[in-house]
Write an enzyme that holds these catalytic residues in place. Sequence first.
Site, PDB file in Angstrom:
ATOM      1  N   ASP B  80      32.022 -89.672 -46.893  1.00 52.03           N
ATOM      2  CA  ASP B  80      32.036 -89.990 -48.318  1.00 52.03           C
ATOM      3  C   ASP B  80      32.218 -88.705 -49.126  1.00 52.03           C
ATOM      4  OD1 ASP B  80      31.767 -91.451 -50.620  1.00 52.03           O
ATOM      5  OD2 ASP B  80      29.575 -91.503 -50.549  1.00 52.03           O
ATOM      6  N   HIS B  81      33.392 -88.541 -49.679  1.00 59.17           N
ATOM      7  CA  HIS B  81      33.725 -87.355 -50.470  1.00 59.17           C
ATOM      8  C   HIS B  81      33.781 -86.078 -49.613  1.00 59.17           C
ATOM      9  CE1 HIS B  81      33.475 -89.391 -54.377  1.00 59.17           C
ATOM     10  NE2 HIS B  81      32.620 -90.156 -53.732  1.00 59.17           N
ATOM     11  N   HIS B 185      29.213 -92.518 -61.027  1.00 61.33           N
ATOM     12  CA  HIS B 185      28.302 -92.163 -59.939  1.00 61.33           C
ATOM     13  C   HIS B 185      26.903 -92.022 -60.512  1.00 61.33           C
ATOM     14  CE1 HIS B 185      30.726 -91.627 -56.396  1.00 61.33           C
ATOM     15  NE2 HIS B 185      31.654 -91.034 -57.095  1.00 61.33           N
ATOM     16  N   GLY B 216      30.122 -95.623 -57.174  1.00 59.92           N
ATOM     17  CA  GLY B 216      29.114 -95.615 -58.239  1.00 59.92           C
ATOM     18  C   GLY B 216      28.548 -96.988 -58.512  1.00 59.92           C
ATOM     19  N   ILE B 238      27.151 -98.046 -52.649  1.00 58.79           N
ATOM     20  CA  ILE B 238      25.809 -97.984 -53.245  1.00 58.79           C
ATOM     21  C   ILE B 238      25.109 -96.771 -52.640  1.00 58.79           C
ATOM     22  CG2 ILE B 238      23.554 -99.112 -53.419  1.00 58.79           C
ATOM     23  CD1 ILE B 238      25.500-100.708 -54.952  1.00 58.79           C
ATOM     24  N   ASN B 239      24.587 -95.897 -53.452  1.00 59.40           N
ATOM     25  CA  ASN B 239      23.866 -94.746 -52.932  1.00 59.40           C
ATOM     26  C   ASN B 239      22.545 -94.531 -53.684  1.00 59.40           C
ATOM     27  OD1 ASN B 239      23.021 -92.361 -51.782  1.00 59.40           O
ATOM     28  ND2 ASN B 239      24.877 -91.210 -52.166  1.00 59.40           N
ATOM     29  N   THR B 240      22.625 -94.223 -54.968  1.00 58.81           N
ATOM     30  CA  THR B 240      21.424 -93.862 -55.732  1.00 58.81           C
ATOM     31  C   THR B 240      20.292 -94.885 -55.582  1.00 58.81           C
ATOM     32  OG1 THR B 240      22.952 -92.905 -57.322  1.00 58.81           O
ATOM     33  CG2 THR B 240      20.653 -93.054 -57.981  1.00 58.81           C
TER      34      THR B 240
END
Lengths: 288, 288
Positions: B80-81, B185, B216, B238-240
């Site tokens: 991811d990135h 994000h 984001g 989904i991360n945060t």
Amino acid sequence: MKTLLETIKDAESRGVAVGHFNISDMAALKAIVKAATDLQFPVVIGLSEGERNFFGVEEAALIIRNLREKHGLPVYLNADHAYSLESIKQVVEAGFDSVIFDGAKLSLEENIAKTREVVQYVKSVNPGILVEAELGYIGTSSELFTETPAGAAIKEKDLTTVEDAVRFVKETGIDMFAPAVGNIHGMSISIPNPDLNISRIKSIKDAVQIPLVLHGGSGIKDTDFISAAGAGMPLIHINTEIRLAWKEALQKSLTDNPNEVAPYKLLKPSEEAVYEATYKRIKLFAKL
Amino acid sequence: MKTLLETIKDAESRGVAVGHFNISDMAALKAIVKAATDLQFPVVIGLSEGERNFFGVEEAALIIRNLREKHGLPVYLNADHAYSLESIKQVVEAGFDSVIFDGAKLSLEENIAKTREVVQYVKSVNPGILVEAELGYIGTSSELFTETPAGAAIKEKDLTTVEDAVRFVKETGIDMFAPAVGNIHGMSISIPNPDLNISRIKSIKDAVQIPLVLHGGSGIKDTDFISAAGAGMPLIHINTEIRLAWKEALQKSLTDNPNEVAPYKLLKPSEEAVYEATYKRIKLFAKL
């Protein structure tokens, strides 16, 4: 690449010890591997049943095998305290280098019978996998305590006897033996850990010949570690000390970074703390 | 076992989306895999550069490959990135299923040139590895914020245009495309996340044809997710949200268990919290 047994015998012949450090997570695993790599000394990564269930048996085996086979690092993997044949089968199939069958709460007769069964099973699958067993109750929990755990052997009369040790090793066929010689699992926060009985270690070692293992290393005096290694204990377990370093660094990290949510940033100080704690121990045990 | 591209195209044809969830540690990894397994739906595990450096590129690849090949689980792995070809080479060699080249801060010309170079490299090693790229700045950090990140696209005039998207996709040869369509994000703690521009998603999708990816995702409304999936975004990041669940559970665990030092016990509530958060998202995205 040396096998784990060759590594341990090599340490034994030089009167030093290899460190066995437990992990539950990637932060500790990477920290320990880095400390061992920086010191160019072998290391054993251990996972208890609880740690294995959390981290994953296959995951641990895949990672260690990759470090050793692809990166040439002398890192070995131990199933630290398995209480059933089922649990042992799982790690043997995954490719651990050693297993500890823990029948320490059983009677001597039962412990011998169960341990022999484990040895026969393990060697039938892969004679290269080492089986270790423990004799004499030294507590079970890698935690902080304020009183000596009930039943833990700390008086001379409660230590593993040479006679029991000889019988146990002979009748089970184990590769390594962990006696109760004044050590206790966990780490006291209020009373000093008892001294190790070095002469008992020597007597047992002379009688059984196979490598002895020191469990419950956290909290033991530096001089005792050196004496124990010299007396025939080429493998020393440290767990609580590392866990404490991990936890304290994490707590500080959370407090210092109230808006940070990235686990890898919050856990970085734990990795560093485990590195420091492990580095110090490997250096001491190896007399570097 | 379907490939990642087949999995995404399958979701697309049904107007649903596969969840992409980031991990830094084994607790989150196991939680996400368990949620996907319980829901019998595929999932993509993502690691940013920071997450990869912490967890280990090879470690992540070995674990995911084992879950898929030995256990038959449709679990895929994405870098991811990645900001450099060097970083991309590392994950391609390790066996990731996809990579995101992030040139979002570059000019369109530079972004196209660099992305094309990445596509050529990746496909020369393994045509099966998917390359995704992003166009339009939507912020960079998976964290909590109180104001919209400077430069993040939230006005219609700042969204990725159909024209730029078509040119970008055509000239780079990427497999998947992440446009700026109102998403940012990170996750706001004080202001609602902006609405997604669903008609822009549809227009871009109709024009570029390849699967679109929503970055984001944390903080976006449930109804927007469903609309975005239906409009041609079969992969949602989904991360945060997961990081927050992980952290809050850990803080509570430390507070509730002041004498506990075992990382696997202290982190267990984080694993459970990530499971709950992920389960809910997979269920929503897949319309289960």
